[in-house]
Scaffold this motif. Sequence first.
Motif, PDB file in Angstrom:
ATOM      1  N   ALA A 165      30.505 -45.613 -11.313  1.00  0.00           N
ATOM      2  CA  ALA A 165      30.668 -47.044 -11.040  1.00  0.00           C
ATOM      3  C   ALA A 165      32.148 -47.434 -10.990  1.00  0.00           C
ATOM      4  O   ALA A 165      32.527 -48.353 -10.263  1.00  0.00           O
ATOM      5  CB  ALA A 165      29.934 -47.870 -12.092  1.00  0.00           C
ATOM      6  N   LYS A 166      32.965 -46.734 -11.754  1.00  0.00           N
ATOM      7  CA  LYS A 166      34.417 -46.987 -11.755  1.00  0.00           C
ATOM      8  C   LYS A 166      35.096 -46.382 -10.535  1.00  0.00           C
ATOM      9  O   LYS A 166      36.285 -46.588 -10.329  1.00  0.00           O
ATOM     10  CB  LYS A 166      35.060 -46.411 -13.019  1.00  0.00           C
ATOM     11  CG  LYS A 166      34.695 -47.135 -14.288  1.00  0.00           C
ATOM     12  CD  LYS A 166      35.341 -46.445 -15.480  1.00  0.00           C
ATOM     13  CE  LYS A 166      34.902 -47.051 -16.791  1.00  0.00           C
ATOM     14  NZ  LYS A 166      35.434 -46.292 -17.951  1.00  0.00           N
ATOM     15  N   GLY A 167      34.352 -45.604  -9.763  1.00  0.00           N
ATOM     16  CA  GLY A 167      34.912 -44.985  -8.565  1.00  0.00           C
ATOM     17  C   GLY A 167      35.713 -43.721  -8.817  1.00  0.00           C
ATOM     18  O   GLY A 167      36.521 -43.321  -7.973  1.00  0.00           O
ATOM     19  N   GLU A 168      35.490 -43.099  -9.978  1.00  0.00           N
ATOM     20  CA  GLU A 168      36.210 -41.861 -10.284  1.00  0.00           C
ATOM     21  C   GLU A 168      35.848 -40.776  -9.273  1.00  0.00           C
ATOM     22  O   GLU A 168      34.721 -40.699  -8.798  1.00  0.00           O
ATOM     23  CB  GLU A 168      35.858 -41.359 -11.690  1.00  0.00           C
ATOM     24  CG  GLU A 168      36.512 -42.140 -12.792  1.00  0.00           C
ATOM     25  CD  GLU A 168      36.299 -41.487 -14.152  1.00  0.00           C
ATOM     26  OE1 GLU A 168      36.356 -40.238 -14.254  1.00  0.00           O
ATOM     27  OE2 GLU A 168      36.068 -42.241 -15.113  1.00  0.00           O
ATOM     28  N   SER A 169      36.807 -39.945  -8.967  1.00  0.00           N
ATOM     29  CA  SER A 169      36.573 -38.789  -8.107  1.00  0.00           C
ATOM     30  C   SER A 169      35.999 -37.676  -8.972  1.00  0.00           C
ATOM     31  O   SER A 169      36.679 -37.175  -9.876  1.00  0.00           O
ATOM     32  CB  SER A 169      37.890 -38.350  -7.466  1.00  0.00           C
ATOM     33  OG  SER A 169      37.673 -37.204  -6.682  1.00  0.00           O
ATOM     34  N   LEU A 170      34.749 -37.313  -8.732  1.00  0.00           N
ATOM     35  CA  LEU A 170      34.046 -36.344  -9.562  1.00  0.00           C
ATOM     36  C   LEU A 170      33.619 -35.137  -8.737  1.00  0.00           C
ATOM     37  O   LEU A 170      33.315 -35.272  -7.550  1.00  0.00           O
ATOM     38  CB  LEU A 170      32.809 -36.987 -10.197  1.00  0.00           C
ATOM     39  CG  LEU A 170      33.061 -38.219 -11.066  1.00  0.00           C
ATOM     40  CD1 LEU A 170      31.753 -38.932 -11.376  1.00  0.00           C
ATOM     41  CD2 LEU A 170      33.770 -37.825 -12.342  1.00  0.00           C
ATOM     42  N   HIS A 171      33.585 -33.992  -9.373  1.00  0.00           N
ATOM     43  CA  HIS A 171      33.111 -32.759  -8.736  1.00  0.00           C
ATOM     44  C   HIS A 171      31.739 -32.453  -9.327  1.00  0.00           C
ATOM     45  O   HIS A 171      31.640 -32.018 -10.471  1.00  0.00           O
ATOM     46  CB  HIS A 171      34.073 -31.609  -8.999  1.00  0.00           C
ATOM     47  CG  HIS A 171      35.484 -31.918  -8.606  1.00  0.00           C
ATOM     48  ND1 HIS A 171      35.877 -32.101  -7.295  1.00  0.00           N
ATOM     49  CD2 HIS A 171      36.591 -32.097  -9.358  1.00  0.00           C
ATOM     50  CE1 HIS A 171      37.161 -32.365  -7.261  1.00  0.00           C
ATOM     51  NE2 HIS A 171      37.617 -32.383  -8.503  1.00  0.00           N
ATOM     52  N   ILE A 172      30.696 -32.732  -8.540  1.00  0.00           N
ATOM     53  CA  ILE A 172      29.318 -32.573  -9.006  1.00  0.00           C
ATOM     54  C   ILE A 172      28.637 -31.490  -8.175  1.00  0.00           C
ATOM     55  O   ILE A 172      28.650 -31.558  -6.941  1.00  0.00           O
ATOM     56  CB  ILE A 172      28.541 -33.902  -8.907  1.00  0.00           C
ATOM     57  CG1 ILE A 172      29.269 -35.001  -9.695  1.00  0.00           C
ATOM     58  CG2 ILE A 172      27.108 -33.728  -9.388  1.00  0.00           C
ATOM     59  CD1 ILE A 172      28.716 -36.394  -9.471  1.00  0.00           C
ATOM     60  N   VAL A 173      28.064 -30.506  -8.849  1.00  0.00           N
ATOM     61  CA  VAL A 173      27.373 -29.415  -8.172  1.00  0.00           C
ATOM     62  C   VAL A 173      25.899 -29.458  -8.549  1.00  0.00           C
ATOM     63  O   VAL A 173      25.542 -29.432  -9.724  1.00  0.00           O
ATOM     64  CB  VAL A 173      27.986 -28.045  -8.547  1.00  0.00           C
ATOM     65  CG1 VAL A 173      27.216 -26.914  -7.874  1.00  0.00           C
ATOM     66  CG2 VAL A 173      29.465 -27.998  -8.159  1.00  0.00           C
ATOM     67  N   ASP A 174      25.049 -29.538  -7.526  1.00  0.00           N
ATOM     68  CA  ASP A 174      23.598 -29.558  -7.678  1.00  0.00           C
ATOM     69  C   ASP A 174      23.105 -28.125  -7.529  1.00  0.00           C
ATOM     70  O   ASP A 174      23.295 -27.505  -6.481  1.00  0.00           O
ATOM     71  CB  ASP A 174      23.006 -30.454  -6.579  1.00  0.00           C
ATOM     72  CG  ASP A 174      21.506 -30.631  -6.661  1.00  0.00           C
ATOM     73  OD1 ASP A 174      20.840 -29.881  -7.402  1.00  0.00           O
ATOM     74  OD2 ASP A 174      21.006 -31.535  -5.965  1.00  0.00           O
ATOM     75  N   VAL A 175      22.491 -27.560  -8.570  1.00  0.00           N
ATOM     76  CA  VAL A 175      22.029 -26.177  -8.510  1.00  0.00           C
ATOM     77  C   VAL A 175      20.520 -26.073  -8.261  1.00  0.00           C
ATOM     78  O   VAL A 175      19.924 -25.016  -8.459  1.00  0.00           O
ATOM     79  CB  VAL A 175      22.449 -25.366  -9.770  1.00  0.00           C
ATOM     80  CG1 VAL A 175      23.958 -25.283  -9.874  1.00  0.00           C
ATOM     81  CG2 VAL A 175      21.848 -25.937 -11.039  1.00  0.00           C
ATOM     82  N   ARG A 176      19.923 -27.167  -7.786  1.00  0.00           N
ATOM     83  CA  ARG A 176      18.493 -27.142  -7.443  1.00  0.00           C
ATOM     84  C   ARG A 176      18.315 -26.513  -6.055  1.00  0.00           C
ATOM     85  O   ARG A 176      19.272 -26.181  -5.373  1.00  0.00           O
ATOM     86  CB  ARG A 176      17.922 -28.563  -7.453  1.00  0.00           C
ATOM     87  CG  ARG A 176      18.025 -29.232  -8.813  1.00  0.00           C
ATOM     88  CD  ARG A 176      17.573 -30.682  -8.768  1.00  0.00           C
ATOM     89  NE  ARG A 176      18.386 -31.419  -7.805  1.00  0.00           N
ATOM     90  CZ  ARG A 176      17.957 -32.460  -7.093  1.00  0.00           C
ATOM     91  NH1 ARG A 176      16.728 -32.902  -7.239  1.00  0.00           N
ATOM     92  NH2 ARG A 176      18.757 -33.070  -6.243  1.00  0.00           N
ATOM     93  N   GLU A 177      17.084 -26.415  -5.628  1.00  0.00           N
ATOM     94  CA  GLU A 177      16.776 -25.874  -4.305  1.00  0.00           C
ATOM     95  C   GLU A 177      16.967 -26.948  -3.227  1.00  0.00           C
ATOM     96  O   GLU A 177      16.993 -28.144  -3.530  1.00  0.00           O
ATOM     97  CB  GLU A 177      15.338 -25.348  -4.270  1.00  0.00           C
ATOM     98  CG  GLU A 177      15.091 -24.189  -5.228  1.00  0.00           C
ATOM     99  CD  GLU A 177      15.945 -22.962  -4.913  1.00  0.00           C
ATOM    100  OE1 GLU A 177      16.143 -22.645  -3.717  1.00  0.00           O
ATOM    101  OE2 GLU A 177      16.420 -22.324  -5.863  1.00  0.00           O
ATOM    102  N   ASP A 178      17.072 -26.503  -1.972  1.00  0.00           N
ATOM    103  CA  ASP A 178      17.299 -27.416  -0.847  1.00  0.00           C
ATOM    104  C   ASP A 178      16.295 -28.558  -0.821  1.00  0.00           C
ATOM    105  O   ASP A 178      16.669 -29.725  -0.662  1.00  0.00           O
ATOM    106  CB  ASP A 178      17.216 -26.672   0.493  1.00  0.00           C
ATOM    107  CG  ASP A 178      18.315 -25.648   0.686  1.00  0.00           C
ATOM    108  OD1 ASP A 178      19.361 -25.756   0.023  1.00  0.00           O
ATOM    109  OD2 ASP A 178      18.125 -24.732   1.509  1.00  0.00           O
ATOM    110  N   TRP A 179      15.003 -28.218  -0.971  1.00  0.00           N
ATOM    111  CA  TRP A 179      13.965 -29.239  -0.870  1.00  0.00           C
ATOM    112  C   TRP A 179      14.078 -30.269  -1.989  1.00  0.00           C
ATOM    113  O   TRP A 179      13.786 -31.449  -1.788  1.00  0.00           O
ATOM    114  CB  TRP A 179      12.568 -28.615  -0.832  1.00  0.00           C
ATOM    115  CG  TRP A 179      12.171 -27.888  -2.083  1.00  0.00           C
ATOM    116  CD1 TRP A 179      12.375 -26.581  -2.382  1.00  0.00           C
ATOM    117  CD2 TRP A 179      11.511 -28.457  -3.231  1.00  0.00           C
ATOM    118  NE1 TRP A 179      11.892 -26.291  -3.630  1.00  0.00           N
ATOM    119  CE2 TRP A 179      11.345 -27.415  -4.180  1.00  0.00           C
ATOM    120  CE3 TRP A 179      11.042 -29.731  -3.537  1.00  0.00           C
ATOM    121  CZ2 TRP A 179      10.726 -27.622  -5.408  1.00  0.00           C
ATOM    122  CZ3 TRP A 179      10.428 -29.930  -4.764  1.00  0.00           C
ATOM    123  CH2 TRP A 179      10.274 -28.891  -5.680  1.00  0.00           C
TER     124      TRP A 179
END
Length: 99
Positions: free
Chosen positions: A14-28
Amino acid sequence: MDDIRVNELKERMAKGESLHIVDVREDWEHEEANIEGSTLIPLGDLPTRLSELDNLKGEEVIVHCKSGGRSGRAKQYMTGQGFSKVRNLLGGMDEFSQS
């Protein structure tokens, strides 16, 4: 590094921070719901695609999955590969979607 709770992540977003987020789930799973701006690298692909994240070795990286189990394994693996600031999103997308 300590894991991160959904409320902290949402406050930072919400503060607009630049974050590095990695999703390790499957494509679907990612197609059904995802965190805007996250990078999808399924857990099974992480060993062969980890080089895509090499520029983040000294940066905070937040990993997430459906509930926190796969991302916990991703955190452990990445830490072993030299990533020093990996944080697991506790509760994963289940909690993120509900709050």
